[in-house]
Design a protein around this motif. Structure first.
Motif, PDB file in Angstrom:
ATOM      1  N   ALA A   1       0.853  -1.190   0.000  1.00  0.00           N
ATOM      2  CA  ALA A   1       0.000   0.000   0.000  1.00  0.00           C
ATOM      3  C   ALA A   1       0.888   1.238   0.000  1.00  0.00           C
ATOM      4  O   ALA A   1       2.022   1.205   0.486  1.00  0.00           O
ATOM      5  CB  ALA A   1      -0.896  -0.007   1.232  1.00  0.00           C
ATOM      6  N   THR A   2       0.350   2.324  -0.543  1.00  0.00           N
ATOM      7  CA  THR A   2       1.150   3.548  -0.678  1.00  0.00           C
ATOM      8  C   THR A   2       0.305   4.787  -0.383  1.00  0.00           C
ATOM      9  O   THR A   2      -0.927   4.745  -0.436  1.00  0.00           O
ATOM     10  CB  THR A   2       1.679   3.693  -2.127  1.00  0.00           C
ATOM     11  N   LEU A   3       1.006   5.867  -0.122  1.00  0.00           N
ATOM     12  CA  LEU A   3       0.351   7.180  -0.081  1.00  0.00           C
ATOM     13  C   LEU A   3       1.289   8.217  -0.692  1.00  0.00           C
ATOM     14  O   LEU A   3       2.461   8.305  -0.316  1.00  0.00           O
ATOM     15  CB  LEU A   3       0.010   7.603   1.355  1.00  0.00           C
ATOM     16  N   TRP A   4       0.740   8.973  -1.613  1.00  0.00           N
ATOM     17  CA  TRP A   4       1.461  10.116  -2.223  1.00  0.00           C
ATOM     18  C   TRP A   4       1.256  11.280  -1.276  1.00  0.00           C
ATOM     19  O   TRP A   4       0.145  11.795  -1.139  1.00  0.00           O
ATOM     20  CB  TRP A   4       0.858  10.382  -3.591  1.00  0.00           C
ATOM     21  N   PHE A   5       2.315  11.704  -0.581  1.00  0.00           N
ATOM     22  CA  PHE A   5       2.187  12.742   0.452  1.00  0.00           C
ATOM     23  C   PHE A   5       2.863  14.026  -0.005  1.00  0.00           C
ATOM     24  O   PHE A   5       3.984  14.004  -0.522  1.00  0.00           O
ATOM     25  CB  PHE A   5       2.814  12.250   1.761  1.00  0.00           C
ATOM     26  N   SER A   6       2.152  15.142   0.209  1.00  0.00           N
ATOM     27  CA  SER A   6       2.689  16.429  -0.262  1.00  0.00           C
ATOM     28  C   SER A   6       2.462  17.575   0.721  1.00  0.00           C
ATOM     29  O   SER A   6       2.786  18.713   0.415  1.00  0.00           O
ATOM     30  CB  SER A   6       2.037  16.795  -1.600  1.00  0.00           C
ATOM     31  N   LEU A   7       1.919  17.251   1.877  1.00  0.00           N
ATOM     32  CA  LEU A   7       1.530  18.303   2.833  1.00  0.00           C
ATOM     33  C   LEU A   7       2.730  18.721   3.696  1.00  0.00           C
ATOM     34  O   LEU A   7       2.750  18.543   4.902  1.00  0.00           O
ATOM     35  CB  LEU A   7       0.391  17.779   3.715  1.00  0.00           C
ATOM     36  N   TYR A   8       3.746  19.237   3.029  1.00  0.00           N
ATOM     37  CA  TYR A   8       4.943  19.650   3.763  1.00  0.00           C
ATOM     38  C   TYR A   8       5.537  20.875   3.080  1.00  0.00           C
ATOM     39  O   TYR A   8       5.311  21.113   1.887  1.00  0.00           O
ATOM     40  CB  TYR A   8       5.985  18.515   3.771  1.00  0.00           C
ATOM     41  N   GLU A   9       6.269  21.630   3.859  1.00  0.00           N
ATOM     42  CA  GLU A   9       7.062  22.696   3.259  1.00  0.00           C
ATOM     43  C   GLU A   9       8.334  22.069   2.705  1.00  0.00           C
ATOM     44  O   GLU A   9       8.981  21.255   3.385  1.00  0.00           O
ATOM     45  CB  GLU A   9       7.397  23.782   4.295  1.00  0.00           C
ATOM     46  N   LYS A  10       8.712  22.460   1.511  1.00  0.00           N
ATOM     47  CA  LYS A  10       9.894  21.854   0.893  1.00  0.00           C
ATOM     48  C   LYS A  10      11.144  22.096   1.727  1.00  0.00           C
ATOM     49  O   LYS A  10      12.035  21.249   1.787  1.00  0.00           O
ATOM     50  CB  LYS A  10      10.074  22.387  -0.532  1.00  0.00           C
ATOM     51  N   SER A  11      11.185  23.252   2.384  1.00  0.00           N
ATOM     52  CA  SER A  11      12.367  23.544   3.209  1.00  0.00           C
ATOM     53  C   SER A  11      12.512  22.505   4.327  1.00  0.00           C
ATOM     54  O   SER A  11      13.627  22.109   4.674  1.00  0.00           O
ATOM     55  CB  SER A  11      12.266  24.955   3.796  1.00  0.00           C
ATOM     56  N   ASP A  12      11.382  22.063   4.885  1.00  0.00           N
ATOM     57  CA  ASP A  12      11.440  21.043   5.943  1.00  0.00           C
ATOM     58  C   ASP A  12      11.991  19.731   5.398  1.00  0.00           C
ATOM     59  O   ASP A  12      12.864  19.099   6.005  1.00  0.00           O
ATOM     60  CB  ASP A  12      10.037  20.801   6.530  1.00  0.00           C
ATOM     61  N   VAL A  13      11.465  19.316   4.250  1.00  0.00           N
ATOM     62  CA  VAL A  13      11.908  18.034   3.676  1.00  0.00           C
ATOM     63  C   VAL A  13      13.375  18.118   3.256  1.00  0.00           C
ATOM     64  O   VAL A  13      14.145  17.171   3.426  1.00  0.00           O
ATOM     65  CB  VAL A  13      10.983  17.627   2.505  1.00  0.00           C
ATOM     66  N   ARG A  14      13.771  19.279   2.762  1.00  0.00           N
ATOM     67  CA  ARG A  14      15.186  19.460   2.401  1.00  0.00           C
ATOM     68  C   ARG A  14      16.080  19.255   3.617  1.00  0.00           C
ATOM     69  O   ARG A  14      17.112  18.593   3.542  1.00  0.00           O
ATOM     70  CB  ARG A  14      15.414  20.870   1.855  1.00  0.00           C
ATOM     71  N   GLU A  15      15.641  19.808   4.738  1.00  0.00           N
ATOM     72  CA  GLU A  15      16.470  19.707   5.937  1.00  0.00           C
ATOM     73  C   GLU A  15      16.474  18.274   6.494  1.00  0.00           C
ATOM     74  O   GLU A  15      17.522  17.726   6.813  1.00  0.00           O
ATOM     75  CB  GLU A  15      15.952  20.693   6.989  1.00  0.00           C
ATOM     76  N   ILE A  16      15.288  17.687   6.578  1.00  0.00           N
ATOM     77  CA  ILE A  16      15.187  16.347   7.186  1.00  0.00           C
ATOM     78  C   ILE A  16      15.999  15.318   6.406  1.00  0.00           C
ATOM     79  O   ILE A  16      16.701  14.481   6.980  1.00  0.00           O
ATOM     80  CB  ILE A  16      13.702  15.899   7.253  1.00  0.00           C
ATOM     81  N   PHE A  17      15.899  15.379   5.068  1.00  0.00           N
ATOM     82  CA  PHE A  17      16.523  14.331   4.245  1.00  0.00           C
ATOM     83  C   PHE A  17      17.815  14.806   3.571  1.00  0.00           C
ATOM     84  O   PHE A  17      18.337  14.124   2.690  1.00  0.00           O
ATOM     85  CB  PHE A  17      15.525  13.847   3.184  1.00  0.00           C
ATOM     86  N   ALA A  18      18.306  15.962   4.006  1.00  0.00           N
ATOM     87  CA  ALA A  18      19.572  16.509   3.465  1.00  0.00           C
ATOM     88  C   ALA A  18      19.544  16.604   1.938  1.00  0.00           C
ATOM     89  O   ALA A  18      20.394  16.047   1.231  1.00  0.00           O
ATOM     90  CB  ALA A  18      20.762  15.682   3.930  1.00  0.00           C
ATOM     91  N   VAL A  19      18.526  17.312   1.442  1.00  0.00           N
ATOM     92  CA  VAL A  19      18.352  17.473  -0.005  1.00  0.00           C
ATOM     93  C   VAL A  19      19.053  18.751  -0.468  1.00  0.00           C
ATOM     94  O   VAL A  19      18.886  19.811   0.143  1.00  0.00           O
ATOM     95  CB  VAL A  19      16.846  17.558  -0.361  1.00  0.00           C
TER      96      VAL A  19
END
Ligand SMILES: Cc1cc2nc3c(=O)[nH]c(=O)nc-3n(C[C@H](O)[C@H](O)[C@H](O)COP(=O)(O)O)c2cc1C
Length: 189
Positions: A137-155
């Motif tokens: 099973a999957t979920l396409w998730f987008s409810l985040y600020e890109k800056s947060d995801v950049r920081e969390i995953f070192a993007v």
């Protein structure tokens, strides 16, 4: 599984069990992503696979804040109570990174279109279908600020964190949200 069954049977999952995802299934999902079409075959994607609860915890924490911010901005009454515990539950998170510099020639049109984003979306859909084909099973998730995801995953700054795909096993399958009919959505010219 028949292609048509995969397309109609896939659902967004918001209740994952703690069952781990097998490595070979994960590999099959990622291979499906690589087979997606892209403008001029630029393949403007990369995938970060996170299977460590520390990532889930940080994404949930920042997304809760984002959710409340968006609820205030939008006035959408359902948003504050929208449960995003699936971010904690999902045993695997796949971060889809797009490379805006690898868009096709259509980026130079009078009305440019973001080819990299379209290609990443095709890759994501391939992943969702390949996962469903394997009982995942999957979920396409987008409810985040890109800056947060950049920081969390070192993007890196030059990559666009297009989506986070939650992957796991479903506790119980979701109902199919209603779809409009062909008559409402298609015009034959
Ligand atoms: C671009 C995109 C972003 C989405 N973002 C979210 C999200 O942040 N949270 C969520 O719960 N579902 C998200 N979804 C899933 C949709 O809510 C879901 O696909 C839609 O309600 C139809 O349900 P189905 O996928 O079960 O057919 C997203 C889907 C797409 C295509």
């Amino acid at each position: 599984m028949e292609c048509r069954d995969a397309i109609t049977g896939r659902r967004s999952c918001r209740n994952f069990t703690d069952r781990a995802v097998e490595k070979e299934k994960l590999t099959a999902i990622l291979e499906a992503a690589l087979m997606a079409p892209s403008p001029a075959n630029k393949q403007p994607w990369e995938f970060l696979v996170a299977a460590d609860p520390k990532y889930n915890a940080r994404l949930k924490e920042t997304s809760e804040k984002t959710k409340h911010k968006l609820a205030a901005r939008s006035g959408w009454k359902w948003l504050p109570t929208f449960n995003i515990d699936f971010l904690i539950q999902a045993p695997v998170l796949i971060v889809v990174l797009g490379d805006p510099s690898r868009s096709g020639a259509e980026q130079f049109l009078d009305e440019p279109s973001p080819g990299y984003l379209e290609a990443c979306s095709a890759a994501i859909q391939n992943m969702l279908l390949a996962a469903h084909d394997q009982g995942l099973a999957t979920l396409w998730f987008s409810l985040y600020e890109k800056s947060d995801v950049r920081e969390i995953f070192a993007v890196d700054d030059d990559k666009d964190p297009v989506a986070v795909i939650c992957v796991g096993y479903s506790e119980h399958p979701a109902a199919t949200p209603a779809r409009k009919t062909l008559d409402e959505k298609v015009k034959f010219l």
